[in-house]
Design a protein around this motif. Structure first.
Motif, short mmCIF file in Angstrom:
data_model
loop_
_atom_site.label_atom_id
_atom_site.label_comp_id
_atom_site.label_asym_id
_atom_site.label_seq_id
_atom_site.Cartn_x
_atom_site.Cartn_y
_atom_site.Cartn_z
N GLY A 36 0.79 -1.21 0.00
CA GLY A 36 0.00 0.00 0.00
C GLY A 36 0.82 1.27 0.00
N CYS A 37 2.10 1.22 0.31
CA CYS A 37 2.92 2.41 0.40
C CYS A 37 3.92 2.52 -0.75
CB CYS A 37 3.66 2.43 1.73
SG CYS A 37 2.54 2.59 3.12
N ASP B 249 -3.83 5.59 7.14
CA ASP B 249 -2.94 5.25 6.03
C ASP B 249 -2.27 6.51 5.47
OD1 ASP B 249 -3.59 2.53 6.04
OD2 ASP B 249 -5.32 2.84 4.73
N PRO B 250 -1.00 6.41 5.08
CA PRO B 250 -0.35 7.56 4.43
C PRO B 250 -0.92 7.74 3.03
CG PRO B 250 1.11 5.67 4.40
CD PRO B 250 -0.09 5.27 5.20
N ASN C 210 4.81 12.46 0.92
CA ASN C 210 4.07 11.66 1.89
C ASN C 210 3.28 12.55 2.86
OD1 ASN C 210 3.47 9.03 3.07
ND2 ASN C 210 4.65 9.78 4.81
N ILE C 211 2.03 12.18 3.09
CA ILE C 211 1.20 12.83 4.10
C ILE C 211 0.77 11.74 5.09
CG2 ILE C 211 -0.87 14.20 4.57
CD1 ILE C 211 -0.78 15.07 1.60
N ALA D 45 -6.14 15.66 -14.05
CA ALA D 45 -6.35 14.55 -13.13
C ALA D 45 -5.38 14.67 -11.96
CB ALA D 45 -6.12 13.22 -13.85
N PHE D 46 -5.87 14.36 -10.76
CA PHE D 46 -4.98 14.25 -9.60
C PHE D 46 -5.18 12.89 -8.97
CE2 PHE D 46 -8.73 16.55 -7.84
CZ PHE D 46 -9.06 15.77 -6.73
N ASP D 47 -4.20 12.47 -8.18
CA ASP D 47 -4.27 11.15 -7.58
C ASP D 47 -3.47 11.07 -6.29
OD1 ASP D 47 -1.45 9.84 -7.93
OD2 ASP D 47 -1.85 10.69 -9.90
N CYS D 48 -3.65 9.96 -5.60
CA CYS D 48 -2.76 9.57 -4.51
C CYS D 48 -1.78 8.58 -5.13
CB CYS D 48 -3.52 8.90 -3.37
SG CYS D 48 -2.42 8.13 -2.14
N ALA D 49 -0.52 8.94 -5.16
CA ALA D 49 0.49 8.10 -5.83
C ALA D 49 0.55 6.69 -5.24
CB ALA D 49 1.86 8.76 -5.72
N TYR D 50 0.15 6.54 -3.98
CA TYR D 50 0.21 5.23 -3.35
C TYR D 50 -1.00 4.36 -3.68
CZ TYR D 50 3.40 7.88 -0.30
OH TYR D 50 4.39 8.69 0.19
#
Length: 142
Positions: A24-25, A86-87, A101-102, A122-127
């Motif tokens: 997940g990370c 979760d980060p 990282n957040i 578009a935006f995303d959470c890279a993880y």
């Protein structure tokens, strides 16, 4: 011989556990094929100087809330509130924007400029792109 099989079995279980625990990370490839287009869009707030602000919440359900934001060209500050454990990470790949990282239960801001012209970014959470933790910034003229 059965002792060797037992050692190999435990080693395989350990390897799978390590892989599942860290998956997940890891950085994932962007996937925008399921951008939540049906989710209602919000409009970024515009201050007296013309600068925009918006707050997005990131959840352990692997979602941005809201996932769709209407913006205009110019400076924008996005506040990212990680509501879960979760980060997460916020990035707009086509604009070279990334928060890094957040960690869980923290907040981070990022300021960047939206170019002129009507477009969708578009935006995303890279993880968590494989879980479709994505959204859109839709530029409209004002």
């Amino acid at each position: 011989m059965s002792g060797n099989r037992l050692v190999l079995g435990i080693g395989a279980v350990t390897a799978v556990s390590v892989l599942l625990g860290t998956e997940g990370c890891q950085r994932q490839s962007p996937r925008f094929d399921r951008t939540p287009a049906s989710a209602p869009a919000i409009v970024a707030s515009v201050g007296p100087s013309g600068d925009q602000t918006v707050t997005l919440q990131m959840t352990d359900l692997f979602r941005f809330e809201p996932a769709n934001v209407v913006v205009h060209a110019g400076k924008i500050t996005v506040t990212l509130a990680n509501a879960g454990k979760d980060p997460h990470q916020f990035e707009v790949p086509s604009l070279d924007v990334s928060t890094g990282n957040i960690p869980g239960h923290t907040t981070k801001t990022v300021t960047f400029t939206i170019p002129k012209g009507v477009a969708t970014y578009a935006f995303d959470c890279a993880y968590h792109t494989s879980e479709h933790m994505v959204g859109t910034l839709t530029v409209q003229g004002f």
